[in-house]
Design an enzyme around this catalytic site. Structure first.
Site, short mmCIF file in Angstrom:
data_model
loop_
_atom_site.label_atom_id
_atom_site.label_comp_id
_atom_site.label_asym_id
_atom_site.label_seq_id
_atom_site.Cartn_x
_atom_site.Cartn_y
_atom_site.Cartn_z
CG ASP A 94 -2.16 1.04 1.12
OD1 ASP A 94 -2.50 1.51 0.06
OD2 ASP A 94 -2.68 1.36 2.08
CG ASN B 296 -7.79 -2.19 -5.05
OD1 ASN B 296 -6.82 -2.98 -4.89
ND2 ASN B 296 -8.09 -1.03 -4.30
C1 IPE Z 1 -5.12 -2.74 -0.35
O1 IPE Z 1 -5.10 -1.50 -0.32
C2 IPE Z 1 -5.39 -3.47 -1.38
C3 IPE Z 1 -3.82 -3.55 -2.08
C4 IPE Z 1 -2.95 -3.32 -1.53
C5 IPE Z 1 -4.04 -4.23 -3.40
P1 IPE Z 1 -6.18 -0.48 -0.57
O2 IPE Z 1 -5.40 0.94 -0.59
O3 IPE Z 1 -7.01 -0.64 -1.47
O4 IPE Z 1 -6.81 -0.32 0.79
P2 IPE Z 1 -7.97 0.52 1.37
O5 IPE Z 1 -8.91 1.38 0.58
O6 IPE Z 1 -6.89 1.71 2.17
O7 IPE Z 1 -8.50 -0.17 2.65
C1 IPE Z 2 -1.38 0.55 -3.56
O1 IPE Z 2 -1.19 1.66 -3.26
C2 IPE Z 2 -1.75 -0.31 -4.88
C3 IPE Z 2 -3.09 -0.50 -4.85
C4 IPE Z 2 -4.11 -0.80 -3.99
C5 IPE Z 2 -3.60 -1.23 -6.14
P1 IPE Z 2 -2.68 2.74 -3.28
O2 IPE Z 2 -2.97 3.04 -4.59
O3 IPE Z 2 -3.65 2.02 -2.55
O4 IPE Z 2 -1.49 4.11 -2.58
P2 IPE Z 2 -2.39 4.73 -1.66
O5 IPE Z 2 -3.13 3.87 -0.50
O6 IPE Z 2 -3.74 5.84 -2.21
O7 IPE Z 2 -1.41 6.09 -0.94
MG MG Z 3 -3.95 2.42 -0.56
#
Ligand code: IPE
Ligand code: IPE
Ligand code: MG
Length: 248
Positions: free
Chosen positions: A27, A75
């Site tokens: 993340d 996602n």
């Molecule tokens: C969790 O991260 C999913 C992945 C790393 C693929 P998200 O960014 O989607 O999670 P939330 O929305 O902060 O819970």
């Molecule tokens: C993780 O990074 C990648 C996926 C969830 C696919 P994020 O895109 O969730 O990054 P933040 O949480 O917005 O920083």
């Molecule tokens: Mg995230």
């Protein structure tokens, strides 16, 4: 030889006590980009580099099974352009890393609603899985369009179907039978779960499997995550006492 080059496996790490299964919630790509006043897409590109780095490091250290949460069922709700970028980065990763996986004896596996992925990604995925099928050095398990609740629903449907067809007696259902009907069938539960970027939540990841997993949350954003911190977390893991509900 240059003595400043760090050895592949640092001395403080006990290679006889490595976790059998490490799972990572990758993340923070978006926040990494935002900090640099860049588009989120740049964050995902940088994050893909970290995936390469951590897969390589895990193989070097000797982690038998690495599960990476790459894309959740939730996602799909993100803006279309972001979803398309993530899918194309995934395809690129599969196409460019396939040979290295073959050379390094890594088997690729995927868990999740794979049928929901775009066709070109599914083709690349299948090709990589087929070509690495017999590899035994490490399993790289990608969670793609993965959701813990969807996995549990699929498991319930499979077991209920067998009960309806009189192929399974409901009274004979055990935790082992449940585990055998999850996407992770045949895999040990994660010993260690790492989440980058500081969020204190599970976000629908491996809900059944993490019952007794050791959790480590780091504030480091995924694109900044590297070998040194990974090794420190593994050393921290080795110092923990796992009691599994018993006394110490
Ligand atoms: C969790 O991260 C999913 C992945 C790393 C693929 P998200 O960014 O989607 O999670 P939330 O929305 O902060 O819970
Ligand atoms: C993780 O990074 C990648 C996926 C969830 C696919 P994020 O895109 O969730 O990054 P933040 O949480 O917005 O920083
Ligand atoms: Mg995230």
């Amino acid at each position: 030889m240059n003595s400043s080059v760090s050895p592949p496996v640092p001395e403080d790490l006990d290679v006889s006590k490595l976790p059998g299964h490490v799972a990572i919630i990758m993340d923070g790509n978006g926040r990494w980009a935002k900090k640099r006043l860049m588009n989120r897409i740049k964050g995902h590109q940088a994050g893909a580099e970290t995936v390469r780095r951590i897969v390589r490091t895990s193989r070097e250290i000797g982690i038998p099974l690495l599960t990476l949460y790459a894309f959740s069922t939730e996602n799909w709700q993100r803006p279309e352009i972001e979803v398309a970028t993530l899918m194309s980065l995934l395809k690129k990763f599969l196409d460019t890393e396939r040979n290295e996986m073959i050379e390094n004896n890594i088997r690729l596996n995927a868990i999740g609603q794979i049928e929901k992925l775009p066709e070109d990604v599914r083709i690349s995925l299948k090709r990589t899985m087929d070509l690495t099928e017999k590899n035994e050095g490490m399993i790289l398990n990608l969670a793609l369009s993965y959701g813990g609740r969807a996995e549990i629903v699929d498991m319930v449907k499979a077991i209920a179907g067998k009960a309806r067809d009189c192929k399974m007696d409901p009274d004979s259902i055990t935790p082992e039978i449940v585990a055998d009907h999850l996407y992770t069938r045949g895999m040990p539960d994660p010993d260690l779960l790492i989440r980058t970027s500081g969020e204190m939540r599970i976000s629908n990841f491996l809900l059944w499997q993490i019952a007794y997993t050791e959790i480590f949350i780091t504030d480091t954003l995924w694109p900044d995550f590297g070998k040194d911190e990974f090794v420190k977390i593994l050393i921290d893991f080795q110092r923990r006492e796992r009691r599994f509900g018993n006394v110490g």
